[in-house]
Scaffold this motif. Structure first.
Motif, PDB file in Angstrom:
ATOM      1  N   UNK A  92       0.828  -1.196   0.000  1.00  0.00           N
ATOM      2  CA  UNK A  92       0.000   0.000   0.000  1.00  0.00           C
ATOM      3  C   UNK A  92       0.873   1.262   0.000  1.00  0.00           C
ATOM      4  N   UNK A  93       0.309   2.360  -0.479  1.00  0.00           N
ATOM      5  CA  UNK A  93       0.935   3.673  -0.380  1.00  0.00           C
ATOM      6  C   UNK A  93       0.250   4.436   0.746  1.00  0.00           C
ATOM      7  N   UNK A  94       1.017   5.127   1.564  1.00  0.00           N
ATOM      8  CA  UNK A  94       0.459   5.800   2.737  1.00  0.00           C
ATOM      9  C   UNK A  94       0.681   7.304   2.642  1.00  0.00           C
ATOM     10  N   UNK A  95      -0.364   8.056   2.950  1.00  0.00           N
ATOM     11  CA  UNK A  95      -0.294   9.509   3.102  1.00  0.00           C
ATOM     12  C   UNK A  95      -0.606   9.809   4.557  1.00  0.00           C
ATOM     13  N   UNK A  96       0.346  10.368   5.274  1.00  0.00           N
ATOM     14  CA  UNK A  96       0.181  10.590   6.701  1.00  0.00           C
ATOM     15  C   UNK A  96      -0.034  12.041   7.053  1.00  0.00           C
ATOM     16  N   UNK A  97      -1.007  12.301   7.923  1.00  0.00           N
ATOM     17  CA  UNK A  97      -1.298  13.661   8.374  1.00  0.00           C
ATOM     18  C   UNK A  97      -0.260  14.094   9.401  1.00  0.00           C
ATOM     19  N   UNK A  98       0.282  15.300   9.229  1.00  0.00           N
ATOM     20  CA  UNK A  98       1.291  15.837  10.155  1.00  0.00           C
ATOM     21  C   UNK A  98       1.039  17.322  10.352  1.00  0.00           C
ATOM     22  N   UNK A  99       1.044  17.773  11.601  1.00  0.00           N
ATOM     23  CA  UNK A  99       0.760  19.187  11.867  1.00  0.00           C
ATOM     24  C   UNK A  99       2.005  20.015  12.129  1.00  0.00           C
ATOM     25  N   UNK A 100       3.162  19.404  12.303  1.00  0.00           N
ATOM     26  CA  UNK A 100       4.382  20.151  12.605  1.00  0.00           C
ATOM     27  C   UNK A 100       5.534  19.603  11.782  1.00  0.00           C
ATOM     28  N   UNK A 101       6.632  20.363  11.756  1.00  0.00           N
ATOM     29  CA  UNK A 101       7.816  19.887  11.040  1.00  0.00           C
ATOM     30  C   UNK A 101       8.337  18.591  11.659  1.00  0.00           C
ATOM     31  N   UNK A 102       8.311  18.530  12.979  1.00  0.00           N
ATOM     32  CA  UNK A 102       8.796  17.326  13.658  1.00  0.00           C
ATOM     33  C   UNK A 102       7.936  16.117  13.304  1.00  0.00           C
ATOM     34  N   UNK A 103       6.611  16.315  13.305  1.00  0.00           N
ATOM     35  CA  UNK A 103       5.717  15.221  12.942  1.00  0.00           C
ATOM     36  C   UNK A 103       5.916  14.806  11.490  1.00  0.00           C
ATOM     37  N   UNK A 104       6.101  15.787  10.628  1.00  0.00           N
ATOM     38  CA  UNK A 104       6.304  15.493   9.211  1.00  0.00           C
ATOM     39  C   UNK A 104       7.559  14.653   9.002  1.00  0.00           C
ATOM     40  N   UNK A 105       8.622  14.995   9.735  1.00  0.00           N
ATOM     41  CA  UNK A 105       9.862  14.223   9.611  1.00  0.00           C
ATOM     42  C   UNK A 105       9.662  12.793  10.090  1.00  0.00           C
TER      43      UNK A 105
END
Length: 307
Positions: A25-38
């Motif tokens: 599967x391909x995953x798109x993850x929700x992130x609200x901050x730079x740290x979460x995005x990393x």
């Protein structure tokens, strides 16, 4: 599938995302901050910036995906005492994503809590058959299951209070931090009340199975151990920290346990037999006490983390 995952930088997602990717599967993850995005990117997922209160963004992300796994919950609000506020935010997010999925036949796997029914008044061994008219987190669970009548392959994974491994251990992390701070690994009464438990990696596997094949309107229990007595958990904590395991008087519960005082005395024996039979799910990882005895959660625990 292209799967949209909320709470993508959290504890459960650390098992769910690799499990999904390893299955193709391909995953798109929700992130609200730079740290979460990393953190999300480090797991191999694509990053979508946003937050749980951005309902327009959630609707768009759900509409663009082939399936949704909703893991996010405002744990900081819950820890501060505002469980109702955190639950209300969760319900709004579910309603937004659910509306975007109506009539699509796409899977929507959301997250509940076995303790939610106990807090609402259920007593006895909890099975997947049991529901409840409403309450914190239960309103959200009911909203997800109701989507089955609107063309969504919806299901709810109920998590136990103790989901352990990958360096974190659910509500038990709070008990460790409290024992370290107070010098007592505490429990209420005789400590015979039970919390179910599961290894995070087994939980991640269940979320994938639910995404791929859970029937519409399914309640699923991510439970490997039906109930571990709190006194046994406290004893394991005490062994590792070198502090006594002992009962805490009921009148001292709030002072000693803080936000956990409303949970620590609850008895929550929970079966997952129907889940195992339905999805051929077989937990294989170590149990909670064995995991605690390895000492994996003690060096870095500094604050409660029930995620």
């Amino acid at each position: 599938m292209r799967v949209f995952v909320t709470g993508a930088s959290g504890h459960i997602a650390a098992a769910v995302i690799p499990e999904l990717i390893s299955a193709g599967h391909t995953v798109v993850g929700l992130a609200r901050s730079d740290r979460s995005a990393a953190a999300v990117a480090s797991l191999g997922a694509d990053v979508r910036r946003g937050e749980l209160d951005d309902l327009t963004g959630l609707r768009a992300a759900a509409r663009e995906a082939d399936g949704v796994i909703h893991l996010a919950f405002k744990n900081e609000e819950m820890r501060s005492g505002d469980l109702a506020g955190a639950a209300a935010s969760d319900l709004r997010a579910i309603e937004a994503m659910g509306a975007a999925l109506e009539g699509s036949g796409k899977p929507f796997v959301s997250t509940g809590a076995t303790l939610g029914l106990i807090m609402a008044g259920f007593r006895g061994q909890l099975t997947e058959h049991e529901g409840w008219p409403g309450g914190p987190r239960l309103d959200a669970e009911n909203a997800v299951l109701a989507l089955a009548a609107h063309g969504v392959r919806s299901s709810v994974v109920r998590l136990p209070p103790t989901v352990h491994s990958l360096g974190r251990c659910g509500f038990v992390a709070a008990l460790i931090a409290i024992a370290r701070a107070t010098g007592v690994a505490g429990y209420l009464g005789d400590g015979s009340n039970r919390w179910p438990a599961a290894d995070t990696r087994d939980v991640g596997h269940l979320y994938r199975l639910a995404l791929e094949g859970a029937p519409s309107g399914s309640r699923l229990h991510a439970v490997a151990e039906e109930g571990v007595a709190l006194r046994d958990t406290a004893a394991a904590i005490g062994r590792r920290l070198g502090v006594p395991a002992a009962p805490v008087a009921a009148e001292d519960a709030t002072r000693h346990f803080g936000f956990l005082s409303g949970f620590v005395g609850l008895d929550n024996p929970t079966s997952s037999q129907l889940t195992r039979d339905l999805l051929d799910w077989t937990p294989t990882r170590p149990g909670l006490i064995s995991d605690l005895d390895q000492g994996r959660y003690f060096a870095a625990v500094s604050r409660p983390d029930p995620s």
